[in-house]
Scaffold this motif. Structure first.
Motif, PDB file in Angstrom:
ATOM      1  N   ILE A 359       0.860  -1.185   0.000  1.00 12.65           N
ATOM      2  CA  ILE A 359       0.000   0.000   0.000  1.00 12.65           C
ATOM      3  C   ILE A 359       0.895   1.234   0.000  1.00 12.65           C
ATOM      4  O   ILE A 359       1.148   1.857   1.030  1.00 12.65           O
ATOM      5  N   GLY A 360       1.446   1.553  -1.167  1.00 15.44           N
ATOM      6  CA  GLY A 360       2.335   2.693  -1.294  1.00 15.44           C
ATOM      7  C   GLY A 360       1.578   3.943  -1.710  1.00 15.44           C
ATOM      8  O   GLY A 360       0.793   3.912  -2.655  1.00 15.44           O
ATOM      9  N   ILE A 361       1.809   5.036  -0.996  1.00 19.22           N
ATOM     10  CA  ILE A 361       1.138   6.311  -1.269  1.00 19.22           C
ATOM     11  C   ILE A 361       2.222   7.359  -1.457  1.00 19.22           C
ATOM     12  O   ILE A 361       2.885   7.759  -0.495  1.00 19.22           O
ATOM     13  N   GLN A 362       2.412   7.805  -2.680  1.00 17.96           N
ATOM     14  CA  GLN A 362       3.512   8.707  -2.978  1.00 17.96           C
ATOM     15  C   GLN A 362       3.304  10.058  -2.297  1.00 17.96           C
ATOM     16  O   GLN A 362       2.223  10.636  -2.331  1.00 17.96           O
ATOM     17  N   GLY A 363       4.362  10.549  -1.651  1.00 14.39           N
ATOM     18  CA  GLY A 363       4.282  11.819  -0.951  1.00 14.39           C
ATOM     19  C   GLY A 363       3.635  11.734   0.415  1.00 14.39           C
ATOM     20  O   GLY A 363       3.388  12.763   1.047  1.00 14.39           O
ATOM     21  N   CYS A 364       3.382  10.529   0.914  1.00 14.11           N
ATOM     22  CA  CYS A 364       2.614  10.373   2.151  1.00 14.11           C
ATOM     23  C   CYS A 364       3.498  10.490   3.387  1.00 14.11           C
ATOM     24  O   CYS A 364       4.673  10.138   3.377  1.00 14.11           O
ATOM     25  N   ARG A 365       2.902  11.026   4.438  1.00 15.80           N
ATOM     26  CA  ARG A 365       3.407  10.918   5.797  1.00 15.80           C
ATOM     27  C   ARG A 365       2.436  10.017   6.557  1.00 15.80           C
ATOM     28  O   ARG A 365       1.265   9.920   6.187  1.00 15.80           O
ATOM     29  N   ILE A 366       2.893   9.408   7.628  1.00 13.43           N
ATOM     30  CA  ILE A 366       2.007   8.472   8.321  1.00 13.43           C
ATOM     31  C   ILE A 366       0.757   9.174   8.835  1.00 13.43           C
ATOM     32  O   ILE A 366      -0.331   8.594   8.845  1.00 13.43           O
ATOM     33  N   ARG A 367       0.859  10.454   9.200  1.00 13.11           N
ATOM     34  CA  ARG A 367      -0.326  11.147   9.712  1.00 13.11           C
ATOM     35  C   ARG A 367      -1.403  11.318   8.651  1.00 13.11           C
ATOM     36  O   ARG A 367      -2.578  11.503   8.970  1.00 13.11           O
ATOM     37  N   PHE A 368      -1.024  11.254   7.349  1.00 12.49           N
ATOM     38  CA  PHE A 368      -2.015  11.429   6.293  1.00 12.49           C
ATOM     39  C   PHE A 368      -3.008  10.274   6.222  1.00 12.49           C
ATOM     40  O   PHE A 368      -4.082  10.412   5.647  1.00 12.49           O
ATOM     41  N   LEU A 369      -2.658   9.123   6.812  1.00  8.90           N
ATOM     42  CA  LEU A 369      -3.604   8.010   6.837  1.00  8.90           C
ATOM     43  C   LEU A 369      -4.865   8.391   7.598  1.00  8.90           C
ATOM     44  O   LEU A 369      -5.930   7.809   7.388  1.00  8.90           O
ATOM     45  N   ASP A 370      -4.753   9.383   8.460  1.00  8.99           N
ATOM     46  CA  ASP A 370      -5.906   9.815   9.243  1.00  8.99           C
ATOM     47  C   ASP A 370      -6.827  10.752   8.468  1.00  8.99           C
ATOM     48  O   ASP A 370      -7.814  11.238   9.005  1.00  8.99           O
ATOM     49  N   LYS A 371      -6.501  11.016   7.200  1.00  7.40           N
ATOM     50  CA  LYS A 371      -7.439  11.764   6.357  1.00  7.40           C
ATOM     51  C   LYS A 371      -8.672  10.914   6.045  1.00  7.40           C
ATOM     52  O   LYS A 371      -9.714  11.441   5.671  1.00  7.40           O
ATOM     53  N   SER A 372      -8.551   9.608   6.169  1.00  2.14           N
ATOM     54  CA  SER A 372      -9.685   8.706   5.939  1.00  2.14           C
ATOM     55  C   SER A 372     -10.700   8.829   7.067  1.00  2.14           C
ATOM     56  O   SER A 372     -10.344   9.040   8.232  1.00  2.14           O
ATOM     57  N   ASP A 373     -11.963   8.657   6.716  1.00  2.00           N
ATOM     58  CA  ASP A 373     -13.000   8.502   7.725  1.00  2.00           C
ATOM     59  C   ASP A 373     -12.625   7.319   8.615  1.00  2.00           C
ATOM     60  O   ASP A 373     -12.304   6.228   8.128  1.00  2.00           O
ATOM     61  N   ASP A 374     -12.655   7.520   9.910  1.00  6.38           N
ATOM     62  CA  ASP A 374     -12.158   6.510  10.844  1.00  6.38           C
ATOM     63  C   ASP A 374     -12.907   5.184  10.740  1.00  6.38           C
ATOM     64  O   ASP A 374     -12.300   4.110  10.680  1.00  6.38           O
TER      65      ASP A 374
END
Length: 528
Positions: A359-374
């Motif tokens: 699950i590679g997300i270019q330009g991602c920081r780990i905190r960006f995973l929290d942009k998803s609805d929980d």
């Protein structure tokens, strides 16, 4: 409908809507260890010409502007003649595929290019390491005996659920699969470190399928080894790195794809050559039912299998699963109008073995995973049901330096990990620490001071949350190691990514560290 954790409250003003993060974001390459003590102690290695990143000086700001101008021609194929960075021929080292910087606005962007083979990103099953790399490789690592660093686990039980799954696979228990869902930034988006780890685990425990893939290439450098993928243009995307989906529904992979009209399609098939990925016995299509949903057709091996109406009164995740005789097969997902929202496809086999989702997300920081609805993200994780969840971040955080405060880096990372462990209470989790990263000034490579700070925070949070930790920075040799890696052919020209050979080394290290811990766990379990 959406629920948000507190992580977003910590985002600084630079991430406000319509702001841009002016970083040149990764896209890796097509694998070392001990570094001479002098380099460790001094944190620098002589060579080369100057180039240091600093955000404060006018020269640095001018360079940042130039970087953005360099990226513009990659936004549309019609500007390709203006591009200054092009992939190197296969086998010639680092492949840099730049991507636009994240855009912190709500909406969609259209993918105008097709998803094709991208042969220049393919990683050979066996990579010959540069001869000079042997100087950095201790004998135990070179012979694939022991890892340069162990999996750190203060609790002594962080890896137990995954090791139980591996043990079931090893004894060929019916329907046993050890699933790994491996989140990361551009290194993972190009499936280099993850391809090595997947292949080595499948060679030992069995190939239970390739795992999850996005519907199409959401970034230029997105790639998967050991599978055939193709998608036509016409998908519109929202991503956790921007532009953001208003509803926060991105599926497992951090990207929501929506069809613009009829004829938009994606196709996935088993590999046509090589050792891995040659068979599948189950496809799963991960998509969204929602009030504006359209119809999509599922074809298996060219024949229509089902027409799905994705319209529903309320938005919700849906998984369509298709069984096939174990062997070579292809699936096509084709929209029959606008409004189809899909996330990705995964491929598995009805045989004991290992599956690894990259699950590679270019330009991602780990905190960006929290942009998803929980609730949605938790639902997606549970649907995938991994035995081990891996988080491989730090590259882009090192680009931020301390402009994003380190105390907030720590708290936001901890919040994401707690979300995941709450959603998957019976699974293991592992943090893979950041690589060393250097700047070059005059004749000297100097490690960025933030790297050991990021590594220390990751180690601390892993212990607090109950995850394992692998110290990549220490395994490389600590401060000063990236300069030596570059000289030995293991580091990329950007002084941040590994080369293809370097990625191979890191993948081997992770495999060795996991197997070393697994054998120790088995020995303890066998004691009366």
């Amino acid at each position: 409908m959406t629920s948000r954790s507190s992580t977003r409250a910590h985002e600084p003003a630079v991430h406000a809507p319509d702001a841009r993060e002016a970083h040149v974001h990764e896209a890796p390459p097509p694998g070392g260890r001990d570094v001479p003590p002098a380099a460790r102690d001094g944190g620098s290695v002589p060579v080369g010409s100057p180039a240091r990143n600093g955000l404060a000086s006018p020269a640095a700001r001018a360079m940042a502007t130039l970087a953005l101008l360099v990226l513009v021609p990659y936004a549309h194929p019609s500007l390709s003649r203006l591009r200054v960075l092009t992939p190197l021929p296969e086998g010639e080292g680092l492949v840099v595929v730049p991507a636009p910087a994240p855009v912190a606005s709500v909406g969609e962007t259209t993918l105008v290019t097709e998803t094709t083979e991208q042969a220049e990103l393919r990683q050979p099953e066996e990579i010959a390491l540069p001869a000079a790399a042997a100087e950095l490789m201790p004998a135990a690592v070179a012979s694939e005996g022991k890892p340069p660093r162990p999996i750190e686990d203060p609790s002594g039980k962080a890896m137990t659920p995954f090791f139980r799954a591996l043990a079931a696979v090893e004894r060929k228990a019916p329907q046993s699969i050890a699933r790994i869902t491996y989140f990361g930034d551009s290194i993972v988006a190009s499936d280099f470190v993850t391809a090595t780890l997947r292949r080595k685990l499948q060679k030992r425990f069995g190939d239970a399928g390739h795992g999850f893939m996005l519907m199409a290439n959401a970034w230029p450098g997105y790639f998967h080894n050991d599978v055939v993928r193709f998608a036509g243009p016409g998908w519109q995307v929202s991503r956790v790195v921007g532009p953001f989906a208003k509803d926060g529904l991105y599926g497992l992979g951090g990207v929501s794809f929506r069809s613009q009209g009829a004829g938009v399609f994606s196709r996935f098939a088993t590999a046509e050559s090589g050792t891995y990925g040659r068979a599948v016995s189950r496809f799963a299509v991960d998509y969204l039912k929602h009030p504006e949903g359209g119809r999509m057709e599922i074809k298996i091996d060219g024949e229509s299998r089902e027409m799905i109406d994705t319209r529903a009164d309320a938005a919700g995740s849906a998984i369509a699963t298709y069984e096939v005789p174990d062997g070579p097969h292809a699936i096509e997902v084709r929209a029959h109008g606008p409004g189809v929202r899909a996330f990705g496809v995964w491929m598995e086999r009805d045989t004991p073995g290992v599956v690894l989702d990259a699950i590679g997300i270019q330009g991602c920081r780990i905190r960006f995973l929290d942009k998803s609805d929980d609730a949605h993200f938790a639902e997606q994780l549970r649907a995938r049901s991994p035995s081990l969840t891996v988080f491989h971040y730090g590259m882009n955080e090192s680009e931020d330096g301390e402009l994003f405060p380190l105390d907030q880096y720590e708290s936001t990372m901890k919040a994401v990990l707690e979300q995941v462990t709450a959603a998957l209470p019976g699974s293991s989790c592992l943090l893979v620490g950041p690589m060393d990263r250097a700047d070059k000034k005059g004749e000297v490579y100097r490690s960025r001071p933030v790297i050991p700070k990021l590594a220390a925070i990751q180690r601390r949070v892993a212990g607090q949350v109950g995850c394992g930790y692998f110290d990549t920075f220490g395994a490389m040799g600590g401060s000063g190691s990236m300069g030596i890696w570059v000289q030995r052919g293991l580091g990329g020209a950007d002084l941040a990514h590994p080369s293809g050979a370097g990625a191979e080394v890191i993948g081997r290290w992770l495999y060795l560290a996991l197997m070393d811990a697994y054998e120790g766990w088995k020995a303890n379990a066998a004691r009366p």
